[in-house]
Write a protein that holds these residues in place. Structure first.
Motif: not given
Length: 464
Positions: A115-141
């Protein structure tokens, strides 16, 4: 020519004989399965057991998109869409991972029940890209899609690296896989970390009820009932929670009736800067996927070749590429569902494929998915203790076949100690710089790295 053909056939016969012998030895050890990897239960049984896989994975499947949606400031509609897409991608990639598609050298999927699924290991870098680096959700994807290409590339280097995974390392990794998940199970038992009623008597009672039902049915149930013990325990626990006021049905009314995935619904930004924070996450995913694949090979009594494991890593990368494109996130192999296999004695890949079909189907009907998503966590906790415990037990059994000389004892002891230490006190490694922080932020990856390094550094001593 005839002599070479005879030798080739002889080698094949010896391999088949060895496989049969190993299977019989495992069955004599008390690990007999009701459904082996190539077995095809009837449609009703397949559906029930597939739904059981869905229930046990659902909490992890919806948690990450909920967190990411919160980081992005999404409203109810966009959050619901992200969850539905996560279910769709998880279902499709679970089917691919369990079945395996494509020609040799480019094959995607290990061909074992997964079974495959979304992984918690990407949550911290996601926050960095979306908010800290200003990439937003498009930058995250965009960042996660570029990172997925790295994982796909790394899959072609897994095979030569597998020689560094002898039984003492693989057994340790499998044991750690179950042990490091125990805090998650007990968070569920208590009602969820941070819950106002965490650890209340009623939460503990619900978890205990589910725990006891699963043990009783698994041990005393018939050949038909035993494999569905987890599902029955969860359903009973869920129903008991309803009159106790622990289920919020208002969330079902708020959910949409239908939802369909759309390509790049939230946009995408392919900027290499946004991929860098995810590099460590993908390296950790490769390490953990190798461990999960070895675990599944052990509990299904279907040892995987190095190439099979590489194909499994490639499926991770493929899923992590298409997930963000549809509005979800990168995926990884779920280790918790590996615990269902020895617990329910079901190793059929057809059942895992059925679970993938159910997940993909549910993604089109958010109301149906919401019914499962509002399940009280203590219900899942009662099942989680046993699922994760059986994974740890499989690792211990694997280690029992290893000769415990001084060298191997040091490898196992150091790896488990550090792996569990990081799991219980993750703040200890929070100050590590850059990629080291990512590699050692997970107890599984930290313990695996220690096992690999010690296996290389500690040389075997000659027998006296």
């Amino acid at each position: 020519m005839e002599e070479k053909l005879s030798q080739s056939l002889s080698a094949i016969d010896r391999k088949k004989l060895q496989q049969v012998t190993e299977r019989r030895e495992r069955e004599q050890d008390g690990l007999e399965l009701t459904y082996h990897i190539d077995d095809k239960p009837d449609l009703f049984t397949t559906t029930i057991l597939g739904f059981q896989n869905v229930l046990t994975a659902f909490g992890g499947l919806v948690a990450v998109p909920l967190i990411i949606a919160g980081m992005a400031g999404f409203g109810v509609a966009d959050t619901a869409y992200m969850i539905s897409t996560a279910l769709f991608v998880s279902g499709i990639v679970s089917i691919i991972q369990s079945k395996g598609i494509g020609p040799k050298g480019f094959r995607i999927g290990a061909g074992v029940p997964t079974i495959m699924g979304t992984d918690f290991g990407f949550v911290a870098p996601a926050n960095a890209v979306i908010n800290t680096m200003g990439g937003g959700i498009a930058g995250y994807f965009g960042g996660t899609m570029l990172g997925a290409l790295l994982e796909i590339g790394l899959s072609y280097f897994v095979k030569p690296l597998m020689k560094f995974f002898p039984p003492v390392v693989t057994g340790t990794v499998i044991a750690l896989m179950g042990m490091t998940l125990m805090p998650v199970a007990f968070d569920w038992v208590g009602g969820g970390a941070g819950a106002a009623d965490f650890g209340s008597p009623i939460n503990l009672a619900i978890a205990t009820l589910v725990f006891v039902i699963i043990i009783a049915l698994n041990h005393y149930g018939s050949q038909r009932i035993g494999p569905a013990a987890v599902l029955i325990g969860i359903v009973v626990g869920y129903l008991v929670c309803i009159p106790l006021g622990m289920v919020d049905f208002s969330q079902i009314a708020a959910a949409d009736w239908f939802a369909f995935p759309r390509l790049f619904k939230f946009g995408v930004n392919f900027d290499l800067r946004f991929a860098i924070p995810f590099v460590a996450g993908y390296l950790v995913t490769v390490i953990e996927t190798v461990g999960v694949m070895q675990t599944i090979g052990e509990v299904t009594q279907h040892p995987l070749s190095d190439e099979d494991i590489a194909n499994g890593v490639r499926a991770d990368g493929f899923g992590s590429f298409i997930g963000p494109a549809l509005g979800s996130g990168p995926v990884a192999t779920f280790s918790q569902n590996a615990g269902l296999i020895p617990l329910t004695r079901n190793a059929s890949r057809v059942v895992a494929i059925a679970a993938g079909v159910i997940l993909a189907g549910m993604s089109f009907f958010p109301k149906l998915a919401t019914i499962i998503s509002i399940m009280p966590l203590p219900v899942l906790g009662g099942a989680g203790i046993l699922m994760f415990g059986t994974v740890a037990g499989a690792g211990i059994k694997s280690l029992s076949r290893v000769k415990f000389n001084n060298r191997n004892l040091l490898i196992v002891s150091a790896s488990i100690s550090i792996g569990l230490g990081v799991t219980f006190r993750p703040e200890v490694v929070a100050g590590l710089p850059g990629i080291l922080n990512g590699l050692f932020s997970s107890g599984i990856s930290a313990g695996t790295i220690v096992a690999l390094v010690l296996n290389l550094l500690l040389k075997e001593k000659a027998e006296v």
